[in-house]
Write an enzyme that holds these catalytic residues in place. Sequence first.
Site, short mmCIF file in Angstrom:
data_model
loop_
_atom_site.label_atom_id
_atom_site.label_comp_id
_atom_site.label_asym_id
_atom_site.label_seq_id
_atom_site.Cartn_x
_atom_site.Cartn_y
_atom_site.Cartn_z
CG MET A 93 -1.89 -1.26 1.16
SD MET A 93 -2.72 -1.57 -0.42
CE MET A 93 -4.25 -0.70 -0.13
NE ARG A 94 4.94 2.22 3.16
CZ ARG A 94 4.74 3.32 3.87
NH1 ARG A 94 5.01 4.50 3.36
NH2 ARG A 94 4.31 3.25 5.10
CG LEU A 95 1.98 6.41 -4.55
CD1 LEU A 95 1.98 7.93 -4.76
CD2 LEU A 95 1.32 5.73 -5.72
CB ILE A 96 6.80 2.11 -6.86
CG1 ILE A 96 6.12 0.85 -6.31
CG2 ILE A 96 8.21 1.82 -7.35
CD1 ILE A 96 6.86 0.12 -5.24
CG ASN A 110 -0.52 -2.78 -7.92
OD1 ASN A 110 -0.38 -3.43 -6.89
ND2 ASN A 110 -1.43 -1.82 -8.03
CG HIS A 112 -6.50 -1.39 -7.76
ND1 HIS A 112 -6.10 -0.83 -6.55
CD2 HIS A 112 -7.70 -0.84 -8.05
CE1 HIS A 112 -7.02 0.03 -6.15
NE2 HIS A 112 -7.99 0.04 -7.04
C1 GAR Z 1 -5.82 -7.03 -2.59
O1 GAR Z 1 -7.21 -6.96 -2.80
C2 GAR Z 1 -5.09 -6.12 -3.55
O2 GAR Z 1 -5.67 -6.07 -4.83
C3 GAR Z 1 -5.18 -4.79 -2.85
O3 GAR Z 1 -4.91 -5.11 -1.50
C4 GAR Z 1 -5.46 -6.41 -1.23
C5 GAR Z 1 -4.43 -7.22 -0.49
O4 GAR Z 1 -4.97 -8.45 -0.07
N1 GAR Z 1 -4.28 -3.83 -3.39
C6 GAR Z 1 -4.58 -2.54 -3.55
O5 GAR Z 1 -5.61 -2.03 -3.16
C7 GAR Z 1 -3.49 -1.71 -4.25
N2 GAR Z 1 -3.95 -0.40 -4.49
P1 GAR Z 1 -4.04 -9.63 0.42
O6 GAR Z 1 -3.08 -9.05 1.47
O7 GAR Z 1 -4.95 -10.64 1.01
O8 GAR Z 1 -3.29 -10.15 -0.78
#
Ligand code: GAR
Length: 190
Positions: A93-96, A110, A112
């Site tokens: 959950m961070r920008l690269i 990534n 999403h």
């Molecule tokens: C996932 O739904 C992923 O798509 C999202 O975080 C969740 C992590 O779940 N990512 C984002 O929202 C990126 N912007 P997990 O820890 O169970 O894999």
Amino acid sequence: MAKNVRIAVFASGSGSNFAALEKACYVGTIPADIVLLVTDKPDAFVTERAKQAGIPVAAFRPRDFETKQAYEQAILAVLQEAQVEWLILAGYMRLISHVLLDAYPERIINIHPSLLPSFPGKDAIGQAVKAGVKVTGVTVHLVDEGMDTGPILAQQAVNVIDNDEQQTAKAIHEVEHELYTATLKKLFEK
Ligand code: GAR
């Protein structure tokens, strides 16, 4: 037989995507080896999953560094030491920043939980349910400096179930695990 691709998974949370990818690499569906888990949250559950799978964990707290660049330089040193070829973000959950983008041009991916460009950022599933859409989904994309932007590699639609965030999230996560596996398999088999 071609050599497996050396990947690092970046994650901040529970790590269900990490677990799905780990299994797919282990059984050979994805021709890659996860050689490192990188996390910004040393206490996240994903670190337990990595330890159980015997995958080394590199945990760095951003607040221990003066700048984001210094934080990413520390990560980069570990990635280079482990000869990592691709970075796979799975709930990171961070920008690269340019430090990693320049070191891994078009080699950072990534996932999403929405049909981008709709609902970028945090809580994409909650955003979709609140907006009242009937269909949302999952996107796998190349990472650039933006938030959940960058060229799209794959998308799959998922119906919103009963305007309910929990049920929809469950359906989305199942699709995520399949779509990420299928996309990386295709990419690394090239
Ligand atoms: C996932 O739904 C992923 O798509 C999202 O975080 C969740 C992590 O779940 N990512 C984002 O929202 C990126 N912007 P997990 O820890 O169970 O894999």
